[in-house]
Design an enzyme around this catalytic site. Sequence first.
Site, PDB file in Angstrom:
ATOM      1  N   GLU A 294       0.814  -1.144   0.046  1.00 28.18           N
ATOM      2  CA  GLU A 294       0.002   0.279  -0.013  1.00 28.18           C
ATOM      3  C   GLU A 294       0.908   1.265  -0.016  1.00 28.18           C
ATOM      4  O   GLU A 294       1.901   1.128   0.421  1.00 28.18           O
ATOM      5  CB  GLU A 294      -0.947   0.068   1.141  1.00 28.18           C
ATOM      6  CG  GLU A 294      -0.362  -0.214   2.484  1.00 28.18           C
ATOM      7  CD  GLU A 294       0.156   1.185   2.841  1.00 28.18           C
ATOM      8  OE1 GLU A 294      -0.504   2.199   2.659  1.00 28.18           O
ATOM      9  OE2 GLU A 294       1.182   1.355   3.750  1.00 28.18           O
TER      10      GLU A 294
ATOM     11  N   ARG B 159      -1.072   7.789   2.227  1.00 29.72           N
ATOM     12  CA  ARG B 159      -0.611   8.460   3.472  1.00 29.72           C
ATOM     13  C   ARG B 159      -1.543   8.934   4.245  1.00 29.72           C
ATOM     14  O   ARG B 159      -2.756   8.980   3.958  1.00 29.72           O
ATOM     15  CB  ARG B 159      -0.356   9.978   2.611  1.00 29.72           C
ATOM     16  CG  ARG B 159       0.877   9.895   1.867  1.00 29.72           C
ATOM     17  CD  ARG B 159       0.953  11.116   0.834  1.00 29.72           C
ATOM     18  NE  ARG B 159      -0.460  11.048  -0.008  1.00 29.72           N
ATOM     19  CZ  ARG B 159      -0.645  12.096  -0.807  1.00 29.72           C
ATOM     20  NH1 ARG B 159      -0.091  13.263  -0.774  1.00 29.72           N
ATOM     21  NH2 ARG B 159      -1.928  12.034  -1.420  1.00 29.72           N
ATOM     22  N   GLU B 160      -1.136   8.941   5.461  1.00 27.67           N
ATOM     23  CA  GLU B 160      -2.087   9.087   6.624  1.00 27.67           C
ATOM     24  C   GLU B 160      -2.644  10.425   6.165  1.00 27.67           C
ATOM     25  O   GLU B 160      -1.877  11.343   5.952  1.00 27.67           O
ATOM     26  CB  GLU B 160      -1.446   9.312   8.089  1.00 27.67           C
ATOM     27  CG  GLU B 160      -1.049   7.835   8.341  1.00 27.67           C
ATOM     28  CD  GLU B 160      -0.753   7.672   9.602  1.00 27.67           C
ATOM     29  OE1 GLU B 160      -0.735   8.620  10.465  1.00 27.67           O
ATOM     30  OE2 GLU B 160       0.200   6.630  10.047  1.00 27.67           O
TER      31      GLU B 160
ATOM     32  N   LYS C  89       7.977  -1.413  -2.624  1.00 27.62           N
ATOM     33  CA  LYS C  89       7.475  -0.339  -1.555  1.00 27.62           C
ATOM     34  C   LYS C  89       8.776   0.297  -0.614  1.00 27.62           C
ATOM     35  O   LYS C  89       8.848   1.441  -0.261  1.00 27.62           O
ATOM     36  CB  LYS C  89       6.726  -1.297  -0.370  1.00 27.62           C
ATOM     37  CG  LYS C  89       6.287  -0.412   0.912  1.00 27.62           C
ATOM     38  CD  LYS C  89       5.347   0.673   0.369  1.00 27.62           C
ATOM     39  CE  LYS C  89       5.218   1.442   1.555  1.00 27.62           C
ATOM     40  NZ  LYS C  89       4.133   1.370   2.581  1.00 27.62           N
TER      41      LYS C  89
ATOM     42  N   ASN D  32       9.497   4.286  -0.382  1.00 30.32           N
ATOM     43  CA  ASN D  32       9.658   5.240   1.078  1.00 30.32           C
ATOM     44  C   ASN D  32      11.004   5.544   1.191  1.00 30.32           C
ATOM     45  O   ASN D  32      11.181   6.645   1.617  1.00 30.32           O
ATOM     46  CB  ASN D  32       9.187   4.228   2.092  1.00 30.32           C
ATOM     47  CG  ASN D  32       7.590   4.509   2.144  1.00 30.32           C
ATOM     48  OD1 ASN D  32       6.938   4.985   1.493  1.00 30.32           O
ATOM     49  ND2 ASN D  32       7.192   3.662   3.423  1.00 30.32           N
TER      50      ASN D  32
ATOM     51  N   CYS E  33       6.062   5.096   9.208  1.00 28.13           N
ATOM     52  CA  CYS E  33       6.558   4.476   8.040  1.00 28.13           C
ATOM     53  C   CYS E  33       7.771   4.688   7.645  1.00 28.13           C
ATOM     54  O   CYS E  33       8.677   3.794   7.647  1.00 28.13           O
ATOM     55  CB  CYS E  33       5.681   4.617   6.609  1.00 28.13           C
ATOM     56  SG  CYS E  33       3.757   4.355   7.194  1.00 28.13           S
TER      57      CYS E  33
HETATM   58  C1  UGA Z   1       4.200   7.717   3.695  1.00 28.41           C
HETATM   59  C2  UGA Z   1       4.083   7.559   2.308  1.00 28.41           C
HETATM   60  O1  UGA Z   1       4.191   8.932   1.639  1.00 28.41           O
HETATM   61  C3  UGA Z   1       3.294   6.850   1.667  1.00 28.41           C
HETATM   62  O2  UGA Z   1       3.154   6.617   0.468  1.00 28.41           O
HETATM   63  C4  UGA Z   1       3.340   5.398   2.266  1.00 28.41           C
HETATM   64  O3  UGA Z   1       2.196   4.779   1.840  1.00 28.41           O
HETATM   65  C5  UGA Z   1       3.237   5.548   3.620  1.00 28.41           C
HETATM   66  O4  UGA Z   1       4.368   6.408   4.266  1.00 28.41           O
HETATM   67  C6  UGA Z   1       3.346   3.997   4.193  1.00 28.41           C
HETATM   68  O5  UGA Z   1       4.481   3.602   4.232  1.00 28.41           O
HETATM   69  O6  UGA Z   1       2.326   3.629   4.978  1.00 28.41           O
HETATM   70  P1  UGA Z   1       2.808   8.870   5.802  1.00 28.41           P
HETATM   71  O7  UGA Z   1       3.945   8.365   6.708  1.00 28.41           O
HETATM   72  O8  UGA Z   1       1.553   8.750   5.861  1.00 28.41           O
HETATM   73  O9  UGA Z   1       3.192   8.170   4.282  1.00 28.41           O
HETATM   74  O10 UGA Z   1       3.274  10.580   5.741  1.00 28.41           O
HETATM   75  P2  UGA Z   1       3.884  11.470   4.646  1.00 28.41           P
HETATM   76  O11 UGA Z   1       2.967  12.383   4.091  1.00 28.41           O
HETATM   77  O12 UGA Z   1       4.750  10.777   3.382  1.00 28.41           O
HETATM   78  O13 UGA Z   1       5.053  12.014   5.436  1.00 28.41           O
HETATM   79  C7  UGA Z   1       6.169  11.568   6.164  1.00 28.41           C
HETATM   80  C8  UGA Z   1       6.950  12.542   6.758  1.00 28.41           C
HETATM   81  O14 UGA Z   1       7.694  13.198   5.991  1.00 28.41           O
HETATM   82  C9  UGA Z   1       6.148  13.469   7.744  1.00 28.41           C
HETATM   83  O15 UGA Z   1       6.831  13.565   9.073  1.00 28.41           O
HETATM   84  C10 UGA Z   1       6.158  14.837   7.071  1.00 28.41           C
HETATM   85  O16 UGA Z   1       6.157  15.969   7.683  1.00 28.41           O
HETATM   86  C11 UGA Z   1       7.727  14.527   6.420  1.00 28.41           C
HETATM   87  N1  UGA Z   1       7.788  15.332   5.166  1.00 28.41           N
HETATM   88  C12 UGA Z   1       7.052  15.210   3.950  1.00 28.41           C
HETATM   89  C13 UGA Z   1       8.752  16.482   5.067  1.00 28.41           C
HETATM   90  O17 UGA Z   1       9.379  16.711   5.896  1.00 28.41           O
HETATM   91  N2  UGA Z   1       9.048  17.304   3.963  1.00 28.41           N
HETATM   92  C14 UGA Z   1       8.237  16.853   2.808  1.00 28.41           C
HETATM   93  O18 UGA Z   1       8.184  17.738   1.833  1.00 28.41           O
HETATM   94  C15 UGA Z   1       7.385  15.766   3.074  1.00 28.41           C
END
Ligand code: UGA
Length: 434
Positions: A151, A154-155, A207, A211, A263
């Site tokens: 999967e 994103r949360e 996957k 990530n 994740c």
């Molecule tokens: C992430 C992936 O984006 C999903 O595709 C994946 O399915 C999921 O992990 C998983 O393996 O289940 P998620 O952890 O929900 O999703 O959140 P993200 O929106 O990706 O953000 C992750 C972290 O990166 C957050 O702490 C966010 O603040 C940080 N981030 C994100 C940044 O610091 N800068 C950015 O430009 C983007």
Amino acid sequence: MNICVIGTGYVGLVTGTCFADFGVNVVCVDKDAEKIAMLNRGDIPIYEPGLKELVHKNVGQKRLSFTTDLGESIKKSLAIFIAVGTPPRDDGSADLSYIEEVAGTIAENLNGYKVVVTKSTVPVGTGSLIEKIIEKGQTGSHKFDVASNPEFLREGSAIEDFMRPNRVVVGARSSQAIAILKDLYSPLYLIETPFIVTGIETAELIKYASNAFLATKISFINEMANICEKVGADIHQVAKGMGLDKRIGPKFLHPGPGYGGSCFPKDTMAITKIARENGYTFKIVEATVEVNERQRDIMVEKIKKVMGSSLRGKKIGVLGLTFKPNTDDIRESPAIDIVNKLLEEGALISAYDPAGMANSRKAVNSPIAFCNDEYEVADQSDALVIATEWNQFRKLDMARIKNMLKTAKLIDLRNVYDPAGMKEMGFEYISVGR
Ligand code: UGA
């Protein structure tokens, strides 16, 4: 088609609910009786925009149900999705004990052909491990297939990500398993979603690769931000300038306190571990992890610098505790880590988060004051830190905040505000890479 989804955590609940919305009959199973009782009452154990409504709709239309009876659910299903947790062990490797337990139960209840699909992020080779457990454990001689369907949700935008994915990855060895999975996802044909059909090991690795690459992009931009500060450049313009190159892309180039969540931290650790177990050092991702940890310390140093020599007895207001907005998830949250580091330095913390305060109570190492809103946090604080960029923090009444703060110090770790505007208002304003 009847399917079951095992594990009603984040991935399982969203997957089960969205498949039900595609018209499939779905049973979501969990051994946590309390959670199942909660779901059967119509309450949702996690905070995810739109999920509650979708659960209610599909339960109402009798396509979605919740149970603790795993054996019965397996017997009735053609496809079984495994979405149980794979928490990190102390050494960074993924703990597969829940997956192994579920595979054993599937073996005991196999009563005909089934496709067993891993949805959780699992180390390469888990598909084969499940195959062996079921083969060895089944008393009959039923045919079954194992598939990997990672999967990418994103949360905070999980439903949209499920309903409109960039791609669906299916790793399987048999054409029957591929056909069943394609059938399940057939509503996505209408929006021309690309399907990537691969071997099981390849799908498992896609996957981790995705990530780890996204996490690397974040650590890269955070290092660029640190360099920007040293040479007097603006990280947002750098990110825009490089992101417009289509080979790079504009997303995931937002600097800040580093990535968190359930994740990226787990998967980056796991893939470096998988690589080392296979005699290879995944240097880039090991550096990504190291940079991410250092970034949190750099944020604390920023705060300390603004506050003068010592934090002892200083009151610091913190806005945002979750690892990102639109979730109540505080796992590996940089905000929580920073709060704990500030507490260690003797600071007094008052904080507010729109959804993450209940979870945060158990995660902070010393008592902090949980406030009712942003302004209560600012009241009589020596500085205000924006740690998570919730939308409601984007248009604060900054004049009011300034009046409430003891000293007008704003440390914006998510670059929400405009530096020139804040300086004009009289704030000592610090952000990241600008
Ligand atoms: C992430 C992936 O984006 C999903 O595709 C994946 O399915 C999921 O992990 C998983 O393996 O289940 P998620 O952890 O929900 O999703 O959140 P993200 O929106 O990706 O953000 C992750 C972290 O990166 C957050 O702490 C966010 O603040 C940080 N981030 C994100 C940044 O610091 N800068 C950015 O430009 C983007």
